[in-house]
Write a protein that holds these residues in place. Structure first.
Motif, PDB file in Angstrom:
ATOM      1  N   ALA A 190      36.351  61.646  -1.866  1.00 28.79           N
ATOM      2  CA  ALA A 190      37.660  61.287  -1.329  1.00 28.79           C
ATOM      3  C   ALA A 190      38.044  62.217  -0.180  1.00 28.79           C
ATOM      4  O   ALA A 190      37.501  63.312  -0.033  1.00 28.79           O
ATOM      5  N   GLY A 191      38.986  61.764   0.642  1.00 29.79           N
ATOM      6  CA  GLY A 191      39.507  62.601   1.711  1.00 29.79           C
ATOM      7  C   GLY A 191      38.603  62.695   2.920  1.00 29.79           C
ATOM      8  O   GLY A 191      38.665  63.684   3.662  1.00 29.79           O
ATOM      9  N   GLY A 192      37.761  61.697   3.146  1.00 26.47           N
ATOM     10  CA  GLY A 192      36.853  61.728   4.278  1.00 26.47           C
ATOM     11  C   GLY A 192      37.562  61.523   5.604  1.00 26.47           C
ATOM     12  O   GLY A 192      38.682  61.007   5.675  1.00 26.47           O
ATOM     13  N   ALA A 193      36.882  61.933   6.680  1.00 25.45           N
ATOM     14  CA  ALA A 193      37.431  61.752   8.024  1.00 25.45           C
ATOM     15  C   ALA A 193      37.282  60.322   8.499  1.00 25.45           C
ATOM     16  O   ALA A 193      37.988  59.880   9.400  1.00 25.45           O
ATOM     17  N   GLY A 194      36.330  59.576   7.917  1.00 24.76           N
ATOM     18  CA  GLY A 194      36.087  58.203   8.326  1.00 24.76           C
ATOM     19  C   GLY A 194      34.632  57.832   8.107  1.00 24.76           C
ATOM     20  O   GLY A 194      33.840  58.623   7.583  1.00 24.76           O
ATOM     21  N   ALA A 195      34.283  56.619   8.510  1.00 27.97           N
ATOM     22  CA  ALA A 195      32.932  56.122   8.296  1.00 27.97           C
ATOM     23  C   ALA A 195      32.487  55.258   9.470  1.00 27.97           C
ATOM     24  O   ALA A 195      33.303  54.597  10.122  1.00 27.97           O
ATOM     25  N   VAL A 196      31.193  55.280   9.727  1.00 27.07           N
ATOM     26  CA  VAL A 196      30.560  54.404  10.708  1.00 27.07           C
ATOM     27  C   VAL A 196      29.647  53.451   9.940  1.00 27.07           C
ATOM     28  O   VAL A 196      28.815  53.891   9.139  1.00 27.07           O
ATOM     29  N   LEU A 197      29.802  52.149  10.168  1.00 25.21           N
ATOM     30  CA  LEU A 197      29.087  51.133   9.410  1.00 25.21           C
ATOM     31  C   LEU A 197      28.041  50.437  10.273  1.00 25.21           C
ATOM     32  O   LEU A 197      28.319  50.056  11.412  1.00 25.21           O
ATOM     33  N   LEU A 198      26.846  50.273   9.725  1.00 28.59           N
ATOM     34  CA  LEU A 198      25.807  49.443  10.328  1.00 28.59           C
ATOM     35  C   LEU A 198      25.552  48.283   9.380  1.00 28.59           C
ATOM     36  O   LEU A 198      25.083  48.485   8.262  1.00 28.59           O
ATOM     37  N   PHE A 213      31.871  60.736   6.913  1.00 24.34           N
ATOM     38  CA  PHE A 213      32.036  62.082   7.448  1.00 24.34           C
ATOM     39  C   PHE A 213      33.185  62.765   6.704  1.00 24.34           C
ATOM     40  O   PHE A 213      34.265  62.182   6.556  1.00 24.34           O
ATOM     41  N   HIS A 214      32.947  63.992   6.275  1.00 26.71           N
ATOM     42  CA  HIS A 214      33.959  64.742   5.524  1.00 26.71           C
ATOM     43  C   HIS A 214      34.160  66.109   6.172  1.00 26.71           C
ATOM     44  O   HIS A 214      33.226  66.906   6.262  1.00 26.71           O
ATOM     45  N   GLY A 215      35.397  66.366   6.631  1.00 30.87           N
ATOM     46  CA  GLY A 215      35.733  67.668   7.190  1.00 30.87           C
ATOM     47  C   GLY A 215      35.114  67.913   8.550  1.00 30.87           C
ATOM     48  O   GLY A 215      34.114  67.306   8.926  1.00 30.87           O
ATOM     49  N   GLY A 216      35.704  68.795   9.314  1.00 29.59           N
ATOM     50  CA  GLY A 216      35.086  69.244  10.558  1.00 29.59           C
ATOM     51  C   GLY A 216      35.379  68.385  11.768  1.00 29.59           C
ATOM     52  O   GLY A 216      35.472  68.903  12.883  1.00 29.59           O
ATOM     53  N   ILE A 217      35.488  67.064  11.611  1.00 28.50           N
ATOM     54  CA  ILE A 217      35.692  66.201  12.760  1.00 28.50           C
ATOM     55  C   ILE A 217      36.775  65.168  12.449  1.00 28.50           C
ATOM     56  O   ILE A 217      37.153  64.959  11.300  1.00 28.50           O
TER      57      ILE A 217
END
Length: 297
Positions: free
Chosen positions: A115-123, A200-204
């Motif tokens: 949980a709490g991710g920065a987002g996701a990129v989907l293919l 992606f989690h944290g940092g960006i």
């Protein structure tokens, strides 16, 4: 330490030394090992996929990789068509954890990204993904999570084959072949997933920018008739009339003369769902590969 990116493009004929040199330069640009590699290659290179994956992992010192086959090579803001090659984007993301989640054609993955991710990129795989079911399941699991997606495709003329169903519908015409099967893969090789979600989690922070390879011209038109991949009616009229109207309108606006609407014509046409109760669904027709007064475009 800051986030950095590096890209590589390479075309056939391939040379191991050249690939290693390109990866070495990318590693120097990153200033250290990559945390994620996006790799895209043309379908005629899929049979050597394990070798390319291993070379990228070693050269960029990065175990995590995701990608797909593609009909064109995209790199450095340019799109290279009618070629055999690969393009990759390597990311150095200090303080960021990357998780790849494989979504099956039906159902949901057995594991959940933290949980709490920065987002996701989907293919997404164009033949496996059930868009409505996936959207409902994704929103139920990751409501509010920023997500950006792409559906890979292949070049129909170069990587195609026979399509018996279309041939039966248009027996007197020379039809373009359908695209070769799309291949999704991770560092473990080819994937049977309908969608690969890179979390992606944290940092960006993930954000979006629009990059358009062709500028839409003419007015917005509603697609009012189709037959498989052919548009048979635009605003109740033939596609030829719509295309010629769009070209004439653009010529009048710019003062430039456009060629006849035959062969390869790049134009954008916006389509909206005609139902009053439906949300507008916008799409862009990017390339008209064939125009015929009788059968459509």
């Amino acid at each position: 330490d800051t986030c950095r990116s590096a890209s590589v493009k390479l075309f056939a004929p391939f040379d191991t030394d050249k690939l290693e040199a390109e990866l070495k330069h990318a590693l120097a640009t990153l200033g250290g090992p990559a945390d994620l590699i996006f790799l895209f290659l043309t379908p005629d290179l899929v049979h050597d996929l394990p070798e390319f994956i291993e070379a990228c992992q070693i050269g960029l010192r990065c175990p995590t990789l995701v990608g797909s086959s593609t009909g064109t090579v995209i790199s450095d803001g340019s799109n290279y068509e009618d070629c055999t090659g690969l393009g990759l984007l390597a990311l150095r993301l200090p303080g960021t954890t990357v998780t790849i989640e494989a979504w099956p054609a039906t159902g949901i993955p057995s594991t959940t990204a933290p949980a709490g991710g920065a987002g996701a990129v989907l293919l997404a795989h164009p033949d496996r993904l059930q868009a409505d079911d996936f959207t409902a399941a994704w929103n139920a699991r990751y409501s509010g999570l920023p997500a950006f997606g792409a559906i890979p495709c292949t070049d129909e003329e170069k990587f195609g084959g026979e399509d018996e169903e279309l041939a039966e519908d248009f027996p007197d015409e020379e039809l373009p072949p359908p695209p070769a099967p799309v291949c999704l893969f991770t560092q473990n090789g080819e994937s049977s997933a309908a969608c690969l979600a890179v979390h992606f989690h944290g940092g960006i922070r993930l954000d979006a920018a629009l990059g358009q390879s062709c500028r839409p011209i003419g007015p917005a038109m509603v697609i009012t008739g189709t037959n498989h991949n052919r548009i048979t009616s635009l605003d109740g009229a033939s596609p030829m009339q719509g295309i010629l109207h769009a070209l004439a309108d653009e010529s009048k606006r710019t003062g430039h003369k456009y060629p006849p609407a035959e062969g390869l014509v790049h134009l954008g046409i916006m389509a909206e769902s005609p139902g009053d109760n439906d949300l507008p669904v916008h799409g862009c027709v990017r390339a008209i590969t064939e125009v015929d007064e009788r059968s459509g475009a």
